[in-house]
Write an enzyme that holds these catalytic residues in place. Structure first.
Site, PDB file in Angstrom:
ATOM      1  N   ASP A 228      -3.015   3.456  -1.819  1.00  0.00           N
ATOM      2  CA  ASP A 228      -2.751   2.326  -1.449  1.00  0.00           C
ATOM      3  C   ASP A 228      -0.850   2.443  -2.566  1.00  0.00           C
ATOM      4  O   ASP A 228      -1.644   2.719  -3.805  1.00  0.00           O
ATOM      5  CB  ASP A 228      -3.475   0.756  -1.356  1.00  0.00           C
ATOM      6  CG  ASP A 228      -2.309  -0.198  -0.804  1.00  0.00           C
ATOM      7  OD1 ASP A 228      -1.535  -0.445  -0.177  1.00  0.00           O
ATOM      8  OD2 ASP A 228      -2.104  -1.050  -1.883  1.00  0.00           O
ATOM      9  N   GLU A 264       0.352   6.780   0.487  1.00  0.00           N
ATOM     10  CA  GLU A 264       1.026   5.883   0.584  1.00  0.00           C
ATOM     11  C   GLU A 264       2.231   6.042  -0.497  1.00  0.00           C
ATOM     12  O   GLU A 264       2.186   5.680  -1.319  1.00  0.00           O
ATOM     13  CB  GLU A 264       1.094   4.451   0.892  1.00  0.00           C
ATOM     14  CG  GLU A 264       1.753   3.677   1.267  1.00  0.00           C
ATOM     15  CD  GLU A 264       1.910   2.088   1.275  1.00  0.00           C
ATOM     16  OE1 GLU A 264       1.883   1.440   2.095  1.00  0.00           O
ATOM     17  OE2 GLU A 264       0.784   1.910   0.673  1.00  0.00           O
TER      18      GLU A 264
END
Length: 565
Positions: A228, A264
């Site tokens: 993330d 990401e």
């Protein structure tokens, strides 16, 4: 470790250290891992997947054990995906501002325990048993040839800003674990939008993350990670550095360099958008793929060139530095945003249930409601939505790169227009397993698409297309054609209203024809909110006697070659 008052007036521990190693001999990682170019990812929440499934025993629903039941595993095998990407399962803290509104952090992007499966996702209330239950789930999925990828949050912790709670790292060594504002060191550098950013330039913080990653691979046997806000991990002083210590140590690690690594590739700081800039060994969530495909099927002008790049692996982003088409993780929808059903049912977000007066969530959804916002009885609109969903699914699963299917999109899961359901631990977010004809047809269509992809290597090439003839033959590895059957010219690509043409197999090649049909002639549907421009097209032939075979027709709800009902 700090403690907090319990409901009984006692102070329960916030963590548990096990002196004994669990007596589980569950093997290691998947014995036959799928190469990344053959991977099909299914992004799913452990709880949401089984919380409403009537075929899962009630006491196991919403848990690791529930995901390991025959009903859950058989469904994943039926769908024919190769990997599940689990939303965060590391122990996290529910945000106080959500608890004050009667909500919770359902997605789990608020980690505090980097070595512990979240106890709330275990079917048993006994402390420590979540470890054994998680391992059993991984082993069961591996036995079904399904890999396990974890969505991990190492960019910040649940301690938040300087006004947040002191739970762990802040009390141990605040200046080492967090990036602090140099001028006023009681404040935190916030590249994540969550109040703090972990300081991976400090050797002890970097060691913590690496030890955690190795633990999940060596002890818990997972097959990879989706990081993330990964740009925050790669910041050295301030800028994102693709040669930074975080990348170096992973690339040199004999364990971590062998698992699937997915970034990401952005954070919220200046210069944080790094799509296409991560090093070899890494794949990336490709948001340019998502936005281009949405714009094209919404009917926006000028999308033919961008769509051609996205369909063929995004070589403009990944075709340098030794990277391959499978560096692109293609997706149309993900946990964050509209579901596929809602993408074609709502033109605006509807997040009122989140308690923030619909201010949260993105306003740039590139969605279109087909003529009515939300549920409708209009038969024309009801007929439009499933066809548009099939268009998206076909585009996703027949593009070069690695497709990621958002769990539930294959059965028309809806969040009633909520595009930020991070705090909705309820039926709004959970999978609905009640099937009607439309949902069964969509599932059948998705399954057939996945099988088509897995059966034909041309849809999962390891090299980019070059537009050259294959070994001196008359067939190019990639060709694009106009509706009249002639190969496209430079002028055709520059035409603002040009429409993209489709897919044809030719051995190890792919020839582009039309996404709407597969017969000799078919009318293209007009793009939304524009005058009708329907017209016929001719299928091309590089020599006489070429015979075309129907492989896919998104106008047929029963799947490729199907006739519908």
């Amino acid at each position: 470790m700090p403690t907090s008052p319990g409901t009984s007036g006692t102070a329960p521990p916030t963590c548990q250290v096990r002196g004994d190693r669990p007596r589980l001999h569950l093997g290691g990682r998947s014995a036959t891992p799928h190469p990344l170019d053959e991977t099909i990812i299914y992004e799913v929440h452990v709880k949401g997947f089984t919380a409403r499934n009537p075929d899962v025993p009630k006491e196991l629903r919403g848990s690791y054990a529930g995901l390991a039941t025959p009903a859950a595993v058989d469904y994943l095998r039926f769908l024919d995906i190769t990997a599940v990407e689990l939303l965060p399962i590391q122990q996290f803290v529910a945000d106080k501002h959500l608890a004050d509104r009667g909500l919770t952090n359902y997605w789990g992007y608020n980690t505090i325990g980097f070595f512990a499966p979240d106890a709330r996702l275990a079917s048993t209330g006994r402390l420590g048993q979540q470890v054994a239950e998680f391992k059993t789930m991984v082993k069961t999925l591996h036995d079904a040839r399904i890999e396990v990828i974890l969505d991990v949050v190492y960019n910040h912790t649940a301690e938040g800003s300087h006004l947040g709670p002191t739970l762990c790292f802040r009390g141990i060594d605040n200046a080492s674990y967090y990036r602090l504002v140099q001028e006023e060191r009681r404040y935190y550098m916030d590249y994540t939008g969550c109040g703090n950013t972990l300081n991976l330039t400090h050797p002890r913080t970097l060691q913590l993350i690496m030890d955690s990653l190795r633990y999940w691979v060596l002890e818990m046997h997972v097959d990879g990670f989706r990081f993330d806000l990964a740009s925050a991990l790669a910041r050295e002083l301030h800028d994102v550095d693709r040669l930074g210590a975080f990348f170096d140590i992973i690339h040199q690690d004999p364990v971590l360099s062998q698992v699937k690594l997915i970034a990401e590739p952005w954070d919220l700081g200046a210069g944080g958008y790094q799509v296409g800039n991560f090093p070899v060994l890494w794949a990336e969530w490709n948001d340019q793929y998502r936005d281009t495909v949405r714009r094209y099927w919404k009917g926006d002008e000028g999308q033919i060139g961008p769509l051609a790049s996205r369909l063929t692996g995004s070589s403009d982003l990944y075709g340098r530095g030794g990277r391959r088409p499978f560096a692109s993780i293609n997706f149309v929808t993900a946990h964050d945003g509209f579901t596929l059903h809602d993408l074609v049912s709502y033109s605006a977000k509807h997040n009122e249930a989140n308690g923030e007066d619909n201010r949260d969530g993105s306003d740039n959804n590139l969605s279109w409601n087909c003529g009515a916002e939300g549920p409708t009885d209009d038969e024309g609109i009801l007929a439009c939505g499933p066809g548009k969903q099939r268009n998206f699914l076909a585009t996703l699963l027949l593009s070069q790169g690695v497709p990621m299917l958002c769990g539930g999109d294959e059965i028309g899961r809806s969040q009633q227009g909520n595009n930020n359901a991070y705090c909705q631990d309820s039926e709004l977010s959970w999978h609905d397993w009640r099937f009607d004809r439309l949902r069964r047809d969509l599932l059948a269509f998705t399954r057939q698409l996945i099988r088509l992809r897995r059966a034909h290597p041309v849809f999962r090439r390891r090299q980019f297309f070059y537009g050259r003839r294959i070994q001196g033959s008359e067939v190019k590895d990639l060709a694009w054609f106009r509706p009249d059957g002639k190969e496209m010219s430079d002028e055709d690509w520059r035409e603002p209203g040009a429409r993209c043409l489709g897919l044809r197999l030719a051995g190890d090649a792919i020839e582009e024809v039309t996404p709407a049909g597969a017969d000799r002639r078919r009318h293209l549907p007009p793009p939304p909110e524009r005058p009708s421009r329907a017209g016929a097209f001719l299928l091309p032939a590089h020599r006489t006697g070429v015979r075309w075979e129907v492989l896919l027709d998104t106008c047929q709800p029963r799947g490729p070659g199907g006739r519908g009902r």
